[in-house]
Structure formats: structure tokens, C-alpha cells
Design a protein around this motif. Structure first.
Motif, PDB file in Angstrom:
ATOM      1  N   ALA A   9      10.170   2.346  -6.192  1.00  0.00           N
ATOM      2  CA  ALA A   9       9.700   2.166  -5.089  1.00  0.00           C
ATOM      3  C   ALA A   9      10.102   1.352  -4.104  1.00  0.00           C
ATOM      4  CB  ALA A   9       8.305   2.660  -4.767  1.00  0.00           C
ATOM      5  N   PHE A  10       9.888  -0.171  -4.477  1.00  0.00           N
ATOM      6  CA  PHE A  10      10.135  -1.166  -3.887  1.00  0.00           C
ATOM      7  C   PHE A  10      11.806  -1.270  -3.565  1.00  0.00           C
ATOM      8  CE2 PHE A  10      11.837  -5.581  -3.677  1.00  0.00           C
ATOM      9  CZ  PHE A  10      11.115  -5.983  -2.723  1.00  0.00           C
ATOM     10  N   THR A  11      12.317  -1.077  -4.552  1.00  0.00           N
ATOM     11  CA  THR A  11      13.752  -0.916  -4.247  1.00  0.00           C
ATOM     12  C   THR A  11      14.490   0.018  -3.519  1.00  0.00           C
ATOM     13  OG1 THR A  11      14.332  -1.539  -6.680  1.00  0.00           O
ATOM     14  CG2 THR A  11      16.300  -0.885  -5.637  1.00  0.00           C
ATOM     15  N   MET A  12      13.899   0.912  -3.512  1.00  0.00           N
ATOM     16  CA  MET A  12      14.367   2.254  -2.271  1.00  0.00           C
ATOM     17  C   MET A  12      13.901   1.791  -0.780  1.00  0.00           C
ATOM     18  SD  MET A  12      16.171   4.199  -3.908  1.00  0.00           S
ATOM     19  CE  MET A  12      16.455   5.714  -2.724  1.00  0.00           C
ATOM     20  N   ILE A  13      12.665   1.455  -0.809  1.00  0.00           N
ATOM     21  CA  ILE A  13      12.398   1.236   0.753  1.00  0.00           C
ATOM     22  C   ILE A  13      12.560  -0.093   1.156  1.00  0.00           C
ATOM     23  CG2 ILE A  13      10.259   2.661   0.191  1.00  0.00           C
ATOM     24  CD1 ILE A  13       8.482   0.397   0.353  1.00  0.00           C
ATOM     25  N   SER A  14      12.937  -1.059   0.278  1.00  0.00           N
ATOM     26  CA  SER A  14      13.274  -2.583   0.866  1.00  0.00           C
ATOM     27  C   SER A  14      14.552  -2.528   1.328  1.00  0.00           C
ATOM     28  CB  SER A  14      13.003  -3.445  -0.240  1.00  0.00           C
ATOM     29  OG  SER A  14      13.801  -3.445  -1.214  1.00  0.00           O
ATOM     30  N   ASP A  15      15.427  -1.588   0.920  1.00  0.00           N
ATOM     31  CA  ASP A  15      17.023  -1.648   1.401  1.00  0.00           C
ATOM     32  C   ASP A  15      16.975  -1.716   2.818  1.00  0.00           C
ATOM     33  OD1 ASP A  15      18.029  -1.731  -1.156  1.00  0.00           O
ATOM     34  OD2 ASP A  15      18.447   0.488  -1.420  1.00  0.00           O
ATOM     35  N   ARG A  16      16.134  -0.993   3.630  1.00  0.00           N
ATOM     36  CA  ARG A  16      16.219  -0.912   5.144  1.00  0.00           C
ATOM     37  C   ARG A  16      15.454  -1.968   5.819  1.00  0.00           C
ATOM     38  NH1 ARG A  16      15.224   3.294   7.489  1.00  0.00           N
ATOM     39  NH2 ARG A  16      15.233   4.848   6.022  1.00  0.00           N
ATOM     40  N   GLU A  17      14.851  -2.975   4.983  1.00  0.00           N
ATOM     41  CA  GLU A  17      14.140  -4.153   5.409  1.00  0.00           C
ATOM     42  C   GLU A  17      15.118  -5.360   5.829  1.00  0.00           C
ATOM     43  OE1 GLU A  17      11.337  -4.261   6.883  1.00  0.00           O
ATOM     44  OE2 GLU A  17       9.965  -2.574   5.675  1.00  0.00           O
ATOM     45  N   LYS A  18      15.184  -5.988   6.896  1.00  0.00           N
ATOM     46  CA  LYS A  18      15.828  -6.993   7.364  1.00  0.00           C
ATOM     47  C   LYS A  18      15.388  -8.220   6.557  1.00  0.00           C
ATOM     48  CE  LYS A  18      18.098  -9.514  11.185  1.00  0.00           C
ATOM     49  NZ  LYS A  18      18.076  -9.617  12.701  1.00  0.00           N
ATOM     50  N   GLU A  19      16.179  -9.039   6.126  1.00  0.00           N
ATOM     51  CA  GLU A  19      15.598 -10.457   5.791  1.00  0.00           C
ATOM     52  C   GLU A  19      16.125 -11.609   6.500  1.00  0.00           C
ATOM     53  OE1 GLU A  19      15.918  -9.390   0.789  1.00  0.00           O
ATOM     54  OE2 GLU A  19      17.412 -10.595   1.743  1.00  0.00           O
ATOM     55  N   GLN A  20      14.958 -12.435   6.354  1.00  0.00           N
ATOM     56  CA  GLN A  20      15.306 -13.960   7.060  1.00  0.00           C
ATOM     57  C   GLN A  20      15.509 -14.749   5.820  1.00  0.00           C
ATOM     58  OE1 GLN A  20      11.897 -13.469  10.018  1.00  0.00           O
ATOM     59  NE2 GLN A  20      13.583 -14.574  11.237  1.00  0.00           N
ATOM     60  N   VAL A  21      16.403 -15.615   5.705  1.00  0.00           N
ATOM     61  CA  VAL A  21      16.535 -16.435   4.612  1.00  0.00           C
ATOM     62  C   VAL A  21      16.487 -17.911   5.159  1.00  0.00           C
ATOM     63  CG1 VAL A  21      17.871 -17.264   2.542  1.00  0.00           C
ATOM     64  CG2 VAL A  21      17.829 -14.783   3.370  1.00  0.00           C
ATOM     65  N   ALA A  73       1.074  -1.357  -0.033  1.00  0.00           N
ATOM     66  CA  ALA A  73       0.018  -0.049  -0.041  1.00  0.00           C
ATOM     67  C   ALA A  73       0.767   1.164  -0.178  1.00  0.00           C
ATOM     68  CB  ALA A  73      -0.950   0.051   1.126  1.00  0.00           C
ATOM     69  N   LEU A  74       2.124   1.130   0.729  1.00  0.00           N
ATOM     70  CA  LEU A  74       2.873   2.293   0.681  1.00  0.00           C
ATOM     71  C   LEU A  74       3.683   2.501  -0.565  1.00  0.00           C
ATOM     72  CD1 LEU A  74       4.820   4.469   1.933  1.00  0.00           C
ATOM     73  CD2 LEU A  74       6.369   2.447   2.586  1.00  0.00           C
ATOM     74  N   ILE A  75       3.955   1.520  -1.375  1.00  0.00           N
ATOM     75  CA  ILE A  75       4.599   1.759  -2.616  1.00  0.00           C
ATOM     76  C   ILE A  75       3.593   2.133  -3.428  1.00  0.00           C
ATOM     77  CG2 ILE A  75       5.195   0.371  -4.530  1.00  0.00           C
ATOM     78  CD1 ILE A  75       6.577  -1.808  -2.746  1.00  0.00           C
ATOM     79  N   ALA A  76       2.365   1.605  -3.605  1.00  0.00           N
ATOM     80  CA  ALA A  76       1.416   2.383  -4.331  1.00  0.00           C
ATOM     81  C   ALA A  76       1.107   3.514  -4.284  1.00  0.00           C
ATOM     82  CB  ALA A  76      -0.021   1.615  -4.310  1.00  0.00           C
ATOM     83  N   ALA A  77       1.310   4.215  -3.028  1.00  0.00           N
ATOM     84  CA  ALA A  77       0.851   5.777  -2.794  1.00  0.00           C
ATOM     85  C   ALA A  77       2.066   6.291  -3.253  1.00  0.00           C
ATOM     86  CB  ALA A  77       0.855   5.657  -1.221  1.00  0.00           C
ATOM     87  N   LEU A  78       3.397   5.943  -2.874  1.00  0.00           N
ATOM     88  CA  LEU A  78       4.565   6.539  -3.498  1.00  0.00           C
ATOM     89  C   LEU A  78       4.622   6.742  -4.922  1.00  0.00           C
ATOM     90  CD1 LEU A  78       7.463   5.136  -1.093  1.00  0.00           C
ATOM     91  CD2 LEU A  78       6.184   7.229  -0.891  1.00  0.00           C
ATOM     92  N   LYS A  79       3.993   5.858  -5.623  1.00  0.00           N
ATOM     93  CA  LYS A  79       4.091   6.036  -6.949  1.00  0.00           C
ATOM     94  C   LYS A  79       2.930   7.055  -7.795  1.00  0.00           C
ATOM     95  CE  LYS A  79       4.106   4.501 -11.487  1.00  0.00           C
ATOM     96  NZ  LYS A  79       2.828   5.136 -12.153  1.00  0.00           N
ATOM     97  N   ALA A  80       1.746   6.640  -6.670  1.00  0.00           N
ATOM     98  CA  ALA A  80       0.489   7.757  -7.169  1.00  0.00           C
ATOM     99  C   ALA A  80       0.813   9.243  -6.888  1.00  0.00           C
ATOM    100  CB  ALA A  80      -0.596   7.425  -6.416  1.00  0.00           C
ATOM    101  N   LEU A  81       1.685   9.511  -5.936  1.00  0.00           N
ATOM    102  CA  LEU A  81       2.018  10.721  -5.610  1.00  0.00           C
ATOM    103  C   LEU A  81       3.387  11.260  -6.129  1.00  0.00           C
ATOM    104  CD1 LEU A  81       1.458  10.502  -1.777  1.00  0.00           C
ATOM    105  CD2 LEU A  81      -0.025  11.517  -3.305  1.00  0.00           C
ATOM    106  N   GLY A  82       3.979  10.309  -7.185  1.00  0.00           N
ATOM    107  CA  GLY A  82       5.065  10.732  -7.883  1.00  0.00           C
ATOM    108  C   GLY A  82       6.208  10.904  -7.069  1.00  0.00           C
ATOM    109  N   VAL A  83       6.673  10.522  -6.080  1.00  0.00           N
ATOM    110  CA  VAL A  83       7.726  10.148  -5.201  1.00  0.00           C
ATOM    111  C   VAL A  83       8.576   9.339  -6.022  1.00  0.00           C
ATOM    112  CG1 VAL A  83       8.847   9.717  -3.006  1.00  0.00           C
ATOM    113  CG2 VAL A  83       6.235  10.623  -3.147  1.00  0.00           C
TER     114      VAL A  83
END
Length: 476
Positions: A436-448, A419-429
Motif C-alpha cells: 500500500a505504501f509503495t503504491m500511494i507514495s509514488d505520487r508524493e513529491k519528495e524534498q531531499v 491511517a490511509l494505508i491501514a484502511a487500505l490493508k484492512a479493506l483488502g485493497v
């Protein structure tokens, strides 16, 4: 209902949760009072306003997503005339049987066979069984449509919800006259269709007076929950598979066009990514079955205690095998007569064996879905999310049974991220959802989680055994 305050980088500022219960009635009926959603929405918006004031920031937009196929019948003032019929509801089973001759046409135009989950057959049921209610209905709405109206006063629904109705022409993204005729639903009783990821209205003065939430704030429809969950998982191009293991299980991957070879063993819907489609495989009971088992036989245990006990049981659950069809089976064969069950149980088995076998059975059915979807797209990556992925042993089972590396990303659930990604795209960020996904997912910790190769073949034999039991069961 969950509300999350994000900044444009994907950093969570605050999260709110409002709980309520659906009513599971006899004969497969599942209902919800829309007032529960209205109260939860207003409370979350009030909390968001308070947080913004205390932390000195402005709210730029609201982005929302919801489960997709519930039906609310409303009058001309857009007040509900009765409880919402939830997506899990089975009251329209008999009508589905009556329309079997139309299945090929419905699938060709809507992307899915006729089934009791989708909203169109629910509307038809109201017309057939409660004609006065149908006559007095001004608009049929999903939960998302209703929330949108409460915030903006606008009546619309996006393509992702339309594609879960059996009433929308998937290729043309419009209400289809032939489909409407089959289900005996007038187009005038449906909301206007709009593109997902679009600003579809602005918060009203009425909402401000009720909640203190500022008026004039853009409201973005981010698409249905599974579409949003897939977007939040990074399903922005073909080959990436999202597996959401929540109340039900949903496997989603994107396509740039509808395959010519498409068969009815999957569902094809519109994606949250503009001009893309998604194919979907669903498992009707996951968390709902797990919660039922724990509620009935393991009350009082914490999640950590449950995980420790599950880990104490060897793979294969000491021979106990579970078929997870507690509310029937949807894809690939739409078998409403399928039932859940535990097999090969002996007096030496324990409740912990049965719990682990239930978790393994869910994974076997998801693996069936992965094999089905492989007909249409090469699966290169699997990202998992949903309530059951809070369990570490369950995630390891997934890796071992799927035979692939799986990734669980971040603390914020994937649906909220979508929902955040959709809003960032809709608002032109950002220019694209992928950016948008690439930029915001960099801070997300992954469990593999990596598959234990010594268990992959063992689990494959167990899955074939479960499938064998299924083939011997009822088909109608």
C-alpha cells in the motif's frame, strides 16, 4: 483535529481542520474538554458528507488515529466525568517516584519505564487523589477510544494505545495482572484490546442522525499517531527511521521482535504494522517550545519571515546554545527535573540567535536519540515530518546535525497517510502495508536535504557542549 478524504490511490480529495486549545494549568497540569473533540469530529463528518454529495462519490470507510496517552474517565453512559488528562500532564510525577522499585518489572513487561506521560499512572492518580471519581468511572478511555465509541458505539482500544499505558503485556498483548496490581487499576475499567489496522465497528444510526454521515460504514483503528506517522513515512521494515517533529519529537523504527538486549533508554511499543514492534525515542518539546518563543517575542511574523531571519544567523547561533528540556526529558534517562535554558548568551546576541539556537537544540537532542537507537538497528534512511518540517532552514539543520540525508515526503502529513494505508490493508485493497505504501507514495513529491560535510563536525562539537551542560544540571 484534521480530516482528510483520500481515494484508494492516495489522492487527496479534501482536507478539513478544526482547532481547539488545551488548558495548560499550574504545576504541569494539562487538560482538554472532550466536548471539543466531539464537536470537531461531528463538524468534520458533516463536511465530508457535503463534499461526497457535491462531488458524487461514496465514502467507503473511516480510518482514525490519535495521540495516545490522554485519559478520559467516563460513566456507564460513556459520558466524560471530568476534563481529559492530556499526555503532556505532569500531575503524577510524585507517584512515579513512589513506584521506582517496580521499574524493572514494569519495563520488562510493558516495554517502558514508569513515567507521567503514560496513561496507567494517570488512572492511579485519579484513584489516589479523587477516589469518588475513580469509583464512578465505568471505563477509562483514550481520545481514540472515545472517538471510536461516538462513531460506532463499540468499546475497545488497540494494542498501540495499550502499549502506551504501562498496563499491557507487550509480548502477549493483553492487560497484565501484575501491572494492574502495581498501578491499582481493575481490568474491568479498561476497554477490550484489539489489533491495530482492524475494522472494529460500523457507523451507527445515531451518528447518521447527528451528522448525516451514512450508517454501516466500517471504522478502522489505524493505531496511535506516532505509529501511524511512522507507517505513513514508510516504516514498514527495520532500518527506516521516522522523525516526527510536532508538538513533541518522536523517533520511531520498526523491529520484527523485541530485542533481548533492550534497555530502558528507549520505549518499545506495538507497531501499526501487524506482528511488528517499534522502538521509540521522544523529545517532549519541539513545536510547543518554538511556538512559545515566537508567541512571546516574535508575534506578527509570518513563517517565511521567521525562516529568512533564521537563515541570516550563522550555524552555531553566534555562540548561543539552547537546551530544549522545557517540560523535562523523557528518553533516555527520564529526568523530570530537567529544564530548558539558553546558555553562553552575551549582550551581542539577538532574539534571532536565540530562535536559531532553540531549533538547533531540538536537533541536537534528536541526534542523541538517533545515536541511542543505533544500538538496536542500523539506520539506513531518515524520513521527517511534522509541523517544524515546514521550515526549510530547520530541515537543513536536521541534515547537517544528523550527518545524514533526510527526506520529507508529500503534502499530506505522514499520520494521515498512515491511517490511509491501514484502511487500505484492512479493506483488502492491498495485501500488505508495504505494498500500500509503495503504491500511494509514488505520487508524493519528495524534498531531499543533504548534509553539508563542513558543518557536520562543527555541529557535533556544539552537541557535545550541550550534552555537557545537561550533565551538570539537576537529575532529580
Amino acid at each position: 483535529m484534521k480530516g482528510v478524504i483520500f481515494d484508494h490511490t492516495g489522492q487527496r480529495r479534501k482536507e478539513y481542520y478544526e482547532g481547539y486549545l488545551s488548558k495548560y494549568l499550574t504545576n504541569g497540569l494539562v487538560e482538554q474538554d472532550p466536548a471539543d473533540w466531539e464537536c470537531a469530529l461531528y463538524h468534520i463528518l458533516k463536511c465530508a458528507v457535503k463534499e461526497a454529495e457535491e462531488s458524487d462519490f461514496l465514502i467507503d470507510a473511516v480510518s482514525f488515529t490519535s495521540f495516545r496517552s490522554a485519559v478520559i474517565a467516563t460513566d456507564k453512559t460513556i459520558r466524560p466525568l471530568c476534563p481529559a488528562i492530556m499526555w503532556q500532564d505532569r500531575r503524577a510525577d510524585a507517584l512515579c517516584e513512589q513506584l521506582q522499585a517496580d521499574n524493572d518489572l514494569v519495563f520488562e513487561r510493558s516495554g517502558a519505564k514508569i513515567n507521567p506521560v503514560f496513561s496507567g499512572i494517570k488512572m492511579m492518580w485519579i484513584r489516589e487523589k479523587i477516589p469518588d471519581l475513580y469509583k464512578n468511572t465505568y471505563k477509562f478511555m483514550t481520545a481514540a477510544d472515545y472517538m471510536l465509541y461516538l462513531m460506532t458505539g463499540i468499546l475497545c482500544t488497540d494494542y498501540t494505545y495499550g502499549s502506551r499505558s504501562n498496563l499491557m503485556n507487550l509480548r502477549e498483548c493483553c492487560w497484565d495482572p501484575q501491572l494492574l496490581e502495581i498501578f491499582h487499576v481493575e481490568e474491568s475499567r479498561l476497554c477490550r484490546l484489539v489489533e491495530p489496522g482492524s475494522i472494529c465497528g460500523y457507523t451507527t444510526e445515531r451518528l447518521c442522525s447527528l451528522t448525516g454521515f451514512p450508517s454501516g460504514i466500517p471504522v478502522v483503528t489505524a493505531g496511535g499517531d506516532q505509529q501511524c506517522g511512522a507507517l505513513g513515512q514508510g516504516v514498514v521494515r527495520p532500518g527506516i527511521l521516522s522523525v516526527t517533529v510536532g508538538t513533541g519529537g518522536f523517533l520511531v523504527t520498526n523491529l520484527k521482535e523485541i530485542p533481548n538486549s533492550l534497555k530502558s533508554d528507549v520505549i518499545c511499543n506495538y507497531s501499526s504494522v501487524r506482528n511488528q514492534y517499534m522502538i521509540e525515542y521522544s523529545v517532549l518539546t519541539c513545536c510547543s517550545a518554538y511556538d512559545w518563543f515566537c508567541r512571546e517575542w516574535l508575534e506578527g511574523y509570518t513563517m517565511e519571515e521567521l525562516d529568512r531571519m533564521v537563515e541570516s544567523v550563522p550555524p552555531g547561533s553566534n555562540g548561543c546554545l539552547c537546551m530544549p528540556y522545557f517540560m523535562g526529558r523523557s528518553t533516555p534517562d527520564w529526568n523530570r527535573a530537567a529544564k530548558g535554558g539558553f546558555f553562553d548568551v552575551t549582550l551581542s546576541n539577538t532574539k534571532w540567535d536565540m530562535l536559531r539556537s532553540l531549533m538547533e537544540g531540538i536537533c541536537y537532542e534528536i541526534r542523541n536519540g538517533i545515536d541511542t537507537m543505533a544500538q538496536y538497528v542500523h539506520v539506513s534512511d531518515i524520513f521527517v515530518n511534522g509541523g517544524m518540517t515546514n521550515s526549510r532552514p530547520f530541515n537543513q539543520m536536521q541534515a547537517d546535525i544528523y550527518g545524514k540525508r533526510i527526506v520529507r515526503r508529500g503534502k499530506a502529513d505522514a499520520t494521515a497517510r498512515g491511517a490511509l494505508i491501514a484502511a487500505l490493508k484492512a479493506l483488502g485493497v492491498y495485501e500488505t502495508e508495504e505494498e500500500a505504501f509503495t503504491m500511494i507514495s509514488d505520487r508524493e513529491k519528495e524534498q531531499v536535504f543533504y548534509p553539508n560535510e563542513s558543518l557536520v563536525q562543527f555541529y557535533e562539537k556544539c552537541r557535545k557542549k550541550m550534552n555537557g551542560f545537561y550533565q551538570k544540571g539537576p537529575k532529580n
